[in-house]
Design a protein around this motif. Sequence first.
Motif, PDB file in Angstrom:
ATOM      1  N   LEU A 113       0.852  -1.110  -0.067  1.00 22.48           N
ATOM      2  CA  LEU A 113      -0.113  -0.140   0.104  1.00 22.48           C
ATOM      3  C   LEU A 113       0.807   1.259   0.001  1.00 22.48           C
ATOM      4  O   LEU A 113       0.461   2.358  -0.376  1.00 22.48           O
ATOM      5  N   THR A 114       1.998   1.143   0.688  1.00 23.24           N
ATOM      6  CA  THR A 114       3.106   2.350   0.573  1.00 23.24           C
ATOM      7  C   THR A 114       4.082   2.379  -0.102  1.00 23.24           C
ATOM      8  O   THR A 114       4.979   3.444  -0.223  1.00 23.24           O
ATOM      9  N   SER A 115       4.140   1.522  -1.029  1.00 22.14           N
ATOM     10  CA  SER A 115       5.407   1.207  -1.927  1.00 22.14           C
ATOM     11  C   SER A 115       5.724   2.579  -2.760  1.00 22.14           C
ATOM     12  O   SER A 115       6.897   3.040  -3.102  1.00 22.14           O
ATOM     13  N   GLU A 116       4.542   3.136  -3.290  1.00 21.11           N
ATOM     14  CA  GLU A 116       4.845   4.250  -4.273  1.00 21.11           C
ATOM     15  C   GLU A 116       4.976   5.420  -3.462  1.00 21.11           C
ATOM     16  O   GLU A 116       5.831   6.376  -4.103  1.00 21.11           O
ATOM     17  N   ARG A 117       4.564   5.633  -2.387  1.00 19.34           N
ATOM     18  CA  ARG A 117       4.949   6.791  -1.503  1.00 19.34           C
ATOM     19  C   ARG A 117       6.420   6.798  -1.197  1.00 19.34           C
ATOM     20  O   ARG A 117       7.251   7.770  -0.830  1.00 19.34           O
ATOM     21  N   THR A 118       6.618   5.545  -0.515  1.00 17.32           N
ATOM     22  CA  THR A 118       8.079   5.296   0.190  1.00 17.32           C
ATOM     23  C   THR A 118       9.074   5.169  -0.838  1.00 17.32           C
ATOM     24  O   THR A 118      10.406   5.300  -0.470  1.00 17.32           O
ATOM     25  N   GLY A 119       8.835   4.682  -2.105  1.00 20.35           N
ATOM     26  CA  GLY A 119       9.900   4.346  -2.873  1.00 20.35           C
ATOM     27  C   GLY A 119      10.729   2.966  -2.797  1.00 20.35           C
ATOM     28  O   GLY A 119      11.375   2.883  -3.569  1.00 20.35           O
ATOM     29  N   VAL A 120       9.970   2.063  -1.824  1.00 21.91           N
ATOM     30  CA  VAL A 120      10.514   0.804  -1.633  1.00 21.91           C
ATOM     31  C   VAL A 120       9.626  -0.102  -2.512  1.00 21.91           C
ATOM     32  O   VAL A 120       8.536  -0.241  -2.473  1.00 21.91           O
ATOM     33  N   ALA A 121      10.305  -0.793  -3.514  1.00 22.92           N
ATOM     34  CA  ALA A 121       9.947  -1.499  -4.558  1.00 22.92           C
ATOM     35  C   ALA A 121       9.368  -2.648  -3.869  1.00 22.92           C
ATOM     36  O   ALA A 121      10.282  -3.684  -3.209  1.00 22.92           O
ATOM     37  N   PHE A 122       8.279  -3.408  -4.297  1.00 18.02           N
ATOM     38  CA  PHE A 122       7.678  -4.512  -4.016  1.00 18.02           C
ATOM     39  C   PHE A 122       8.040  -5.670  -4.923  1.00 18.02           C
ATOM     40  O   PHE A 122       7.170  -6.090  -5.651  1.00 18.02           O
ATOM     41  N   THR A 123       9.160  -6.266  -4.786  1.00 17.45           N
ATOM     42  CA  THR A 123      10.104  -7.109  -5.438  1.00 17.45           C
ATOM     43  C   THR A 123      10.532  -8.283  -4.811  1.00 17.45           C
ATOM     44  O   THR A 123      10.422  -8.211  -3.505  1.00 17.45           O
ATOM     45  N   ALA A 124      10.905  -9.196  -5.635  1.00 19.44           N
ATOM     46  CA  ALA A 124      11.435 -10.434  -5.064  1.00 19.44           C
ATOM     47  C   ALA A 124      12.810 -10.299  -4.340  1.00 19.44           C
ATOM     48  O   ALA A 124      13.080 -11.054  -3.135  1.00 19.44           O
ATOM     49  N   GLN A 125      13.439  -9.221  -4.686  1.00 23.31           N
ATOM     50  CA  GLN A 125      14.763  -8.664  -3.957  1.00 23.31           C
ATOM     51  C   GLN A 125      14.416  -8.344  -2.491  1.00 23.31           C
ATOM     52  O   GLN A 125      15.285  -8.385  -1.650  1.00 23.31           O
ATOM     53  N   THR A 126      13.214  -7.798  -2.344  1.00 24.90           N
ATOM     54  CA  THR A 126      12.902  -7.170  -1.137  1.00 24.90           C
ATOM     55  C   THR A 126      12.085  -7.978  -0.322  1.00 24.90           C
ATOM     56  O   THR A 126      12.358  -8.249   0.953  1.00 24.90           O
ATOM     57  N   VAL A 127      11.181  -8.919  -1.089  1.00 25.93           N
ATOM     58  CA  VAL A 127      10.314  -9.836  -0.304  1.00 25.93           C
ATOM     59  C   VAL A 127      10.988 -11.177   0.452  1.00 25.93           C
ATOM     60  O   VAL A 127      10.948 -11.448   1.417  1.00 25.93           O
ATOM     61  N   PHE A 128      11.850 -11.661  -0.341  1.00 27.48           N
ATOM     62  CA  PHE A 128      12.569 -13.015   0.205  1.00 27.48           C
ATOM     63  C   PHE A 128      13.385 -12.786   1.086  1.00 27.48           C
ATOM     64  O   PHE A 128      13.481 -13.482   2.350  1.00 27.48           O
ATOM     65  N   PRO A 129      14.240 -11.591   1.330  1.00 26.51           N
ATOM     66  CA  PRO A 129      15.038 -11.271   2.417  1.00 26.51           C
ATOM     67  C   PRO A 129      14.377 -10.877   3.666  1.00 26.51           C
ATOM     68  O   PRO A 129      14.813 -11.358   4.761  1.00 26.51           O
ATOM     69  N   ALA A 130      13.201 -10.536   3.426  1.00 29.17           N
ATOM     70  CA  ALA A 130      12.443  -9.723   4.504  1.00 29.17           C
ATOM     71  C   ALA A 130      11.793 -11.339   5.042  1.00 29.17           C
ATOM     72  O   ALA A 130      11.615 -11.502   6.248  1.00 29.17           O
ATOM     73  N   LEU A 131      11.396 -12.210   4.394  1.00 31.18           N
ATOM     74  CA  LEU A 131      10.751 -13.447   4.529  1.00 31.18           C
ATOM     75  C   LEU A 131      11.574 -14.264   5.440  1.00 31.18           C
ATOM     76  O   LEU A 131      11.504 -14.763   6.541  1.00 31.18           O
ATOM     77  N   ALA A 132      13.054 -13.963   5.099  1.00 34.29           N
ATOM     78  CA  ALA A 132      14.051 -15.016   5.859  1.00 34.29           C
ATOM     79  C   ALA A 132      14.240 -14.258   7.201  1.00 34.29           C
ATOM     80  O   ALA A 132      14.680 -15.026   8.026  1.00 34.29           O
ATOM     81  N   LEU A 133      14.135 -12.901   7.425  1.00 38.29           N
ATOM     82  CA  LEU A 133      14.120 -12.432   8.754  1.00 38.29           C
ATOM     83  C   LEU A 133      12.959 -12.818   9.521  1.00 38.29           C
ATOM     84  O   LEU A 133      13.090 -12.731  10.830  1.00 38.29           O
TER      85      LEU A 133
END
Length: 267
Positions: free
Chosen positions: A247-267
């Motif tokens: 919901l906030t990716s456009e405002r914050t500039g953080v892309a909702f991609t596999a490079q972001t999702v999978f490291p976050a899931l590992a944490l």
Amino acid sequence: KDQRLKLPTSGEIVNLQAVDAERIKQVLQHLHWLWAAPLMIIICLIFLWRLVGIATLGGLAVMIFILPLNVLIARTQAGLQKQILKQKDQRLKLPTSGEIVNLQAVDAERIKQVLQHLHWLWAAPLMIIICLIFLWRLVGIATLGGLAVMIFILPLNVLIARTQAGLQKQILKQKDQRLKLTTEILNGIRVIKFFAWEPSFQEKLCQTRDAELATLRKIQFLRAVSQTLLTSSPVFVAVITFTVLALTSERTGVAFTAQTVFPALAL
């Protein structure tokens, strides 16, 4: 008659020697104040009336106001003293056979579990802080969504843990009662057989065991709920975090991609 013939315990004897004798001595030392204090008050009031007149009533009113407070404090102190003496008696009593068996069968296992999980007192907060720092660098403000879920779940875990602790104390007492009753039955089995008391003792033992099983069911239910929360909370944290990120990716500039999702899931 049984109460009169009952011998005092070792705790009661020690208390009698160490505490009750001192109380008797204090009573004898201050017994004369029962007649001396009222006499002194009356004499002082007479002299004060002759010196200051009606102003004596002001001091008398203060004394009358303070007297009930002193009586209340004295009664409270007496009640606390009785409670302390009872607690001392309980501490000085020798453990029963049921308590000894419980100590060997249950309490030692509890101590082992505490030592196994004691390091989580410092490791868990440290792990949470490190994970939050890495998540903030990965997904930014979306980390607050997962943090909110953790804050919401934490009081539930604390409540369950406190309830489990209370039930553990309750079941230990019930185990003590059951083991004590079982030991007494085995020690007096000849008398029980001679008088054909088996059904009554069996019923009493079954009642004690049923109460213990009811408490054990509550503990197992709370343990299942705790395990469910423990297993599902990472899923809830991930879902809320990625929902906020989407919901906030456009405002914050953080892309909702596999490079972001999978490291976050590992944490």
